[in-house]
Write an enzyme that holds these catalytic residues in place. Structure first.
Site, PDB file in Angstrom:
ATOM      1  N   HIS A 140       0.816  -1.224   0.000  1.00 23.47           N
ATOM      2  CA  HIS A 140       0.000   0.000   0.000  1.00 23.47           C
ATOM      3  C   HIS A 140       0.852   1.277   0.000  1.00 23.47           C
ATOM      4  O   HIS A 140       0.332   2.369  -0.238  1.00 23.47           O
ATOM      5  CB  HIS A 140      -0.921   0.055   1.228  1.00 23.47           C
ATOM      6  N   ASP A 177      -2.825 -10.591  -1.988  1.00 26.91           N
ATOM      7  CA  ASP A 177      -3.322  -9.984  -0.746  1.00 26.91           C
ATOM      8  C   ASP A 177      -4.785  -9.584  -0.981  1.00 26.91           C
ATOM      9  O   ASP A 177      -5.156  -9.167  -2.083  1.00 26.91           O
ATOM     10  CB  ASP A 177      -2.490  -8.745  -0.403  1.00 26.91           C
ATOM     11  N   HIS A 179      -6.421  -7.118  -0.066  1.00 32.25           N
ATOM     12  CA  HIS A 179      -6.629  -5.684  -0.309  1.00 32.25           C
ATOM     13  C   HIS A 179      -5.941  -5.284  -1.617  1.00 32.25           C
ATOM     14  O   HIS A 179      -4.988  -5.937  -2.047  1.00 32.25           O
ATOM     15  CB  HIS A 179      -6.089  -4.878   0.877  1.00 32.25           C
ATOM     16  N   ASP A 265      -4.467 -12.626   3.869  1.00 33.84           N
ATOM     17  CA  ASP A 265      -5.668 -12.093   4.531  1.00 33.84           C
ATOM     18  C   ASP A 265      -6.950 -12.340   3.739  1.00 33.84           C
ATOM     19  O   ASP A 265      -8.000 -11.813   4.084  1.00 33.84           O
ATOM     20  CB  ASP A 265      -5.491 -10.596   4.850  1.00 33.84           C
TER      21      ASP A 265
HETATM   22 ZN   LIG Z   1      -4.034  -6.923   2.988  1.00 34.31          ZN
END
Ligand SMILES: [Zn+2]
Length: 359
Positions: A140, A177, A179, A265
Site C-alpha cells: 500500500h 493480498d 486488499h 488475509d
Molecule cells: Zn491486505
C-alpha cells in the site's frame, strides 16, 4: 529444486503500538493489540521449524536496503520523514494506523533488503524460488507516504531492483493480498515493463481503489490488471480468476521473473476482509504460479509476504504455500479446515460475473 526462505527476528520487533485492532484505545475501548503485530508472522516461522519444513529450505540472510535503493520508488523527503520519526519517539508514516516505531526505519530497510536478497538468490541460481517472510508489509505504500501498515514498497522495490540493478527486461507481479495493491499499481502505472495484477476483495481497502477500469497509464495500458472479487469468494473464484485472467496475461507478457505479493488475509478467518480461502486454496494458487513460472521464466519466482491478520491461521496458509514452492507434499494437516482440503464456498454466479468483468 530448492526454495529459499528470508526471515529475521528483527522483523517481528516492529512495534505497531497499543491498539484495539485498528482503533487507538481510549474511552470504553480496552487496550489490546494492533491487527498488524509481529506474532502472526513469527508463528508462521515457528510452524515451519516445528514441522521440519524449515530444514528443507535454504536460509537467505536479509540485508538492509540502501537509501539509494529505496529512492527508486520513494521521495527523499518521505524517506527522511520516516528516518526522523524512527530516530525520535515514532509517529505516523501517513495515516494513524501506519506507525513508524523507534527503530522502524531500520526494520523497514531490512524488509526491502530481504525482498531484494530473495530476488538476488533466485537470479544467481542459489535457489529455484524463494519466500521472503518480511515485515512491515509494503504493497500500500506510496512514493511520498506510508499507508495500510506499509512503510516502504517491498514488492515494488524488489521488481525495481530486478529491472534496474539486475537488468531484467520484464517482471510480473501477482498480488493475492485481499486488499488492493494500490502502491504497487501506482509505482508501475506508466511502466510497461512491469505487469501488476491484483486479485482482491472489491472495494475493501483502500476504498474506491482497484476497479477493473484501472488498467495503466497511456504508455502502459494493460500492464495493470485488477480483478476485484465479491466478498465471500472462495477457492473456486480465485482458481477461475487465475486460470482465465492471471495465467493468460502472464504468458502473453513473458516475464523474466514473477513476484507474488503474498498477503494471507483472504483466508476464512481473517479479521480485515471477508473472503473464504483455506490453506489448501493457497496451496493450489502457489502450485499454479510455480508451474507457470517453470513454463515462462525458468521457475524464477519470489513470494514476498504482505498482509494476513489471523495469528492462528496465517501460519497454516503460509506453510502450505512454501511447501508447494518447494514441490513437497503436505507435511501437516490444516486443523482449521475441518477435514476439507479447500474452501466450502463453491463458485457463485455473481463471482463468475465479477471475473468475466475483469477479463
Ligand atoms: Zn491486505
Amino acid at each position: 529444486m530448492t526454495t529459499g526462505l528470508v526471515a529475521h527476528e528483527r522483523y517481528f520487533w516492529h512495534d505497531t503500538g497499543n491498539h484495539a485492532g485498528l482503533m487507538p484505545p481510549r474511552g470504553m475501548l480496552q487496550p489490546y493489540r494492533h491487527y498488524e503485530h509481529g506474532e502472526t508472522k513469527r508463528r508462521l516461522l515457528n510452524l515451519l521449524r516445528v514441522s521440519g519444513l524449515a530444514e528443507q529450505l535454504v536460509a537467505i540472510e536479509p540485508r538492509p536496503a540502501t537509501v539509494a535503493e529505496v529512492e527508486r520508488l520513494h521521495t527523499p523527503r518521505y524517506i527522511e520523514h520516516v528516518r526522523t520519526l524512527s530516530d525520535g519517539f515514532g509517529g505516523d508514516a501517513g495515516e494513524p494506523t501506519t506507525r513508524v516505531p523507534p527503530g522502524g526505519f531500520e526494520t523497514a530497510l531490512l524488509a526491502v533488503g530481504g525482498a531484494i536478497a530473495a530476488v538476488d538468490a533466485v537470479l544467481d541460481g542459489r535457489v529455484t524460488n524463494a519466500y521472503a517472510l518480511v515485515r512491515p508489509p509494503g504493497h500500500h505504500a506510496l512514493a511520498d507516504q506510508g499507508m495500510g501498515f506499509c512503510i516502504f514498497g517491498n514488492t515494488a522495490l524488489a521488481a525495481l531492483h530486478a529491472r534496474h540493478a539486475r537488468g531484467l527486461a520484464r517482471v510480473a507481479i501477482l498480488d493475492w493480498d485481499v486488499h488492493h495493491g494500490n502502491g504497487t499499481q501506482a509505482a508501475f502505472w506508466d511502466d510497461p515493463t512491469v505487469l501488476a495484477i491484483s486479485l482482491h476483495q472489491d472495494d475493501c481497502f483502500p476504498g474506491g481503489s482497484g476497479g477493473v477500469a484501472e488498467r495503466g497509464g497511456a504508455g502502459a495500458l494493460g500492464s495493470t490488471i485488477n480483478v476485484p472479487l465479491p466478498p465471500g469468494s472462495g477457492g473456486d473464484a480465485y482458481r477461475l480468476a487465475f486460470d482465465t485472467i492471471v495465467e493468460p496475461a502472464i504468458r502473453a507478457f513473458q516475464p523474466d521473473l514473477i513476484l507474488v505479493a503474498s498477503g494471507l488475509d483472504a483466508s476464512m478467518y481473517d479479521p480485515l476482509a471477508r473472503m473464504c480461502l483455506f490453506a489448501g486454496d493457497y496451496r493450489d494458487l502457489a502450485r499454479r504460479v510455480r508451474l507457470l513460472a517453470e513454463d515462462v521464466c525458468g521457475g524464477r519466482l519470489v513470494a514476498i509476504h504482505e498482509g494476513g491478520y489471523s495469528a492462528e491461521y496465517v501460519p497454516f496458509c503460509g506453510h502450505a504455500i512454501i511447501e508447494e514452492l518447494a514441490g513437497l507434499e503436505p507435511m501437516i494437516d490444516d486443523p482449521f479446515a475441518l477435514g476439507r482440503v479447500s474452501s466450502p464456498i463453491v463458485l457463485q454466479p455473481h463471482q463468475v460475473a465479477a471475473v468475466e468483468a475483469a477479463r
